[in-house]
Enzyme design. Structure first.
Site, PDB file in Angstrom:
ATOM      1  N   SER A 109      20.283  22.228  32.687  1.00 54.37           N
ATOM      2  CA  SER A 109      19.528  23.392  32.207  1.00 54.37           C
ATOM      3  C   SER A 109      19.012  23.102  30.809  1.00 54.37           C
ATOM      4  O   SER A 109      19.807  22.927  29.882  1.00 54.37           O
ATOM      5  CB  SER A 109      20.405  24.648  32.187  1.00 54.37           C
ATOM      6  OG  SER A 109      19.750  25.715  31.532  1.00 54.37           O
ATOM      7  N   GLY A 110      17.700  23.042  30.667  1.00 60.74           N
ATOM      8  CA  GLY A 110      17.128  22.760  29.351  1.00 60.74           C
ATOM      9  C   GLY A 110      17.568  23.761  28.305  1.00 60.74           C
ATOM     10  O   GLY A 110      17.969  23.406  27.201  1.00 60.74           O
ATOM     11  N   SER A 111      17.508  25.045  28.643  1.00 53.38           N
ATOM     12  CA  SER A 111      17.884  26.087  27.693  1.00 53.38           C
ATOM     13  C   SER A 111      19.391  26.214  27.539  1.00 53.38           C
ATOM     14  O   SER A 111      19.885  26.643  26.503  1.00 53.38           O
ATOM     15  CB  SER A 111      17.319  27.434  28.143  1.00 53.38           C
ATOM     16  OG  SER A 111      17.951  27.850  29.351  1.00 53.38           O
TER      17      SER A 111
ATOM     18  N   GLU B 131      12.648  17.896  31.588  1.00 50.93           N
ATOM     19  CA  GLU B 131      12.826  17.456  32.975  1.00 50.93           C
ATOM     20  C   GLU B 131      12.429  15.994  33.154  1.00 50.93           C
ATOM     21  O   GLU B 131      13.143  15.225  33.817  1.00 50.93           O
ATOM     22  CB  GLU B 131      12.018  18.365  33.904  1.00 50.93           C
ATOM     23  CG  GLU B 131      12.535  19.786  33.924  1.00 50.93           C
ATOM     24  CD  GLU B 131      11.455  20.832  34.024  1.00 50.93           C
ATOM     25  OE1 GLU B 131      11.774  22.028  33.953  1.00 50.93           O
ATOM     26  OE2 GLU B 131      10.264  20.459  34.158  1.00 50.93           O
TER      27      GLU B 131
ATOM     28  N   SER C 255      14.371  21.475  37.284  1.00 48.22           N
ATOM     29  CA  SER C 255      15.631  20.806  36.952  1.00 48.22           C
ATOM     30  C   SER C 255      16.454  20.568  38.217  1.00 48.22           C
ATOM     31  O   SER C 255      17.152  19.563  38.341  1.00 48.22           O
ATOM     32  CB  SER C 255      16.440  21.653  35.964  1.00 48.22           C
ATOM     33  OG  SER C 255      15.799  21.697  34.704  1.00 48.22           O
TER      34      SER C 255
ATOM     35  N   GLU D 161      20.925  28.378  29.167  1.00 44.84           N
ATOM     36  CA  GLU D 161      21.156  29.819  29.304  1.00 44.84           C
ATOM     37  C   GLU D 161      20.799  30.349  30.686  1.00 44.84           C
ATOM     38  O   GLU D 161      20.886  31.553  30.916  1.00 44.84           O
ATOM     39  CB  GLU D 161      20.333  30.587  28.250  1.00 44.84           C
ATOM     40  CG  GLU D 161      20.632  30.229  26.812  1.00 44.84           C
ATOM     41  CD  GLU D 161      22.040  30.620  26.367  1.00 44.84           C
ATOM     42  OE1 GLU D 161      22.669  31.447  27.074  1.00 44.84           O
ATOM     43  OE2 GLU D 161      22.509  30.118  25.340  1.00 44.84           O
TER      44      GLU D 161
END
Length: 406
Positions: free
Chosen positions: A298-300, A373, A259, A302
């Site tokens: 950030s994909g999550s 991504e 990312s 978190e």
């Protein structure tokens, strides 16, 4: 798939000669067969590794006892993979796995002689073995047995890579490929061939038909996902994102891992468009101040470092745009604007992030966030196209700001 050539010979010079031909034909792994090790000892492993340092060397010890000792011996002599028998005691296998981890080698467990192969495969997976081998021995082959039925069951039962061995040749290999074998072990069809190099090459050609299908399938699935993301972009999210960039004093971009690479590519294009942009973590990045914008990827939603940066940005009085798959994540809740980019396709989607991470039931074509991504990269390129049109910038204008010292 990986082609492993089993050098079940007793003469080391002959084994090396055939290994050279197989390597030229494209073999990936070279197996120092049990007969060769019994005849020559660990010297055979050492000689093969010294000669073929660019290939994985498998020591087919078929260890039944003292797993730690024998794995250490093989590792010290250059083995990359060591075979243990599945009928061995659990402690033997666990000790082997522990020592393998210490030496950076892998353990392949051979199910030859195991009655309930599926159940034992499940137990072995829990023990942490790296590969499971469905193997029909020579004596079993003489009785008309083959590994196909067991292979299909074992592949479905475990998630670790499954190897297969037992009289495989050009006629049977397509079937084991279809059944999902990762490592295909071939002995006599290569070692006894008139031209081992050509025999190896023909098998590798079979692999490449499957390889190309896999690549094309993955590319098409990724493109399909990106198309779906494009179709489902929400106007208010994109508008909020672009407005925040246009109104910001300075723009900071932060992402971790891949990312982060996507973020750097976006930062480069913004620089070409005369934006005052920085990548968090670079040595020349200035202080974040009131009126600045943090674009957090950030994909999550978190990632600890990204969340912490967002908190700092908010405390300073700046704005945060979160590009994430989960608007209800910690990052999403902190952000002033959230752009949702759906990530990897899931067979099961728990609402709790930790549960999602523990289950990890994702399609293999796009591991570890790839779809997020890839989609984010394409989306941000779309934003660049919009900004070019908005500020009437041409490619020629952007090239004037492109690096010239490289």
């Amino acid at each position: 798939m990986i082609l492993q050539v089993a050098l079940d010979l007793t003469d080391i010079e002959q084994a090396i000669s055939i290994a050279e031909k197989a390597a030229r034909g494209g073999a990936h792994w070279l197996e120092v067969g049990t007969p060769l090790i019994k005849k020559e000892g660990m010297r055979a492993v050492e000689l093969l590794k010294r000669r073929f340092h660019d290939r994985k060397i498998v020591a087919d010890l078929k260890t039944m006892d003292t797993g730690a000792l024998e794995v250490e011996m093989a590792a010290r002599h250059g083995a990359d993979v060591v075979s243990i028998l599945g009928v061995a005691d659990d402690k033997t296998i666990k000790d082997a796995v522990e020592v393998a981890r210490r030496y950076g080698v892998k353990v392949m467990v051979d199910l030859i002689g195991v009655k309930d192969k599926v159940e034992r495969a499940k137990e072995l997976e829990k023990m942490g073995v790296h590969y499971i081998l469905v193997h029909t021995g020579i004596d079993e082959q003489a009785q008309g047995k083959n590994p196909l039925e067991d292979l299909e069951k074992v592949v479905k039962a475990v998630n670790v890579p499954v190897a297969v061995a037992g009289g495989l040749n050009l006629e049977t290999i397509p079937k084991v490929i279809e059944l999902g074998a990762t490592i295909i072990i071939v002995g006599g069809a290569i070692t006894k061939a008139k031209d081992p190099e050509e025999a190896t090459r023909k098998i590798i050609d079979l692999f490449w038909g499957e390889y190309m299908q896999t690549i094309k399938k993955a590319m098409k699935d990724i493109v399909e996902h990106v198309n779906n993301v494009a179709e489902n972009l929400r106007l208010e999210q994109v508008r909020g994102f672009v407005d925040a960039m246009i109104g910001a004093n300075k723009i900071f971009i932060y992402g971790a891992g891949r990312s982060g690479l996507v973020g750097k590519a976006f930062a480069m294009r913004l620089m070409h468009l005369d934006f005052n942009v920085y990548v968090v973590g670079e040595t020349i990045t200035p202080a974040f101040e009131r009126g600045d914008l943090l674009i957090a990827i950030s994909g999550s939603g978190e990632t600890t470092s990204i969340v912490d940066a967002a908190k700092i940005a908010k405390n300073v009085g700046g704005k945060v745009v979160a590009i994430t798959s989960y608007s209800n994540s910690t990052l999403g809740k902190l952000a002033d604007v959230v752009v949702e980019i759906p990530g990897r396709t899931k067979e099961d989607v728990p609402t709790d992030y930790i549960a999602r991470q523990m289950l990890t039931k994702y399609k293999w074509i796009a591991p570890m966030g790839t779809l997020f991504e890839d989609s984010t990269m394409v989306f941000l390129d779309g934003v660049i196209a919009l900004l070019m049109a908005t500020f009437q910038k041409t490619e020629k204008d952007m090239k004037r700001k492109h690096a010239t010292l490289e």
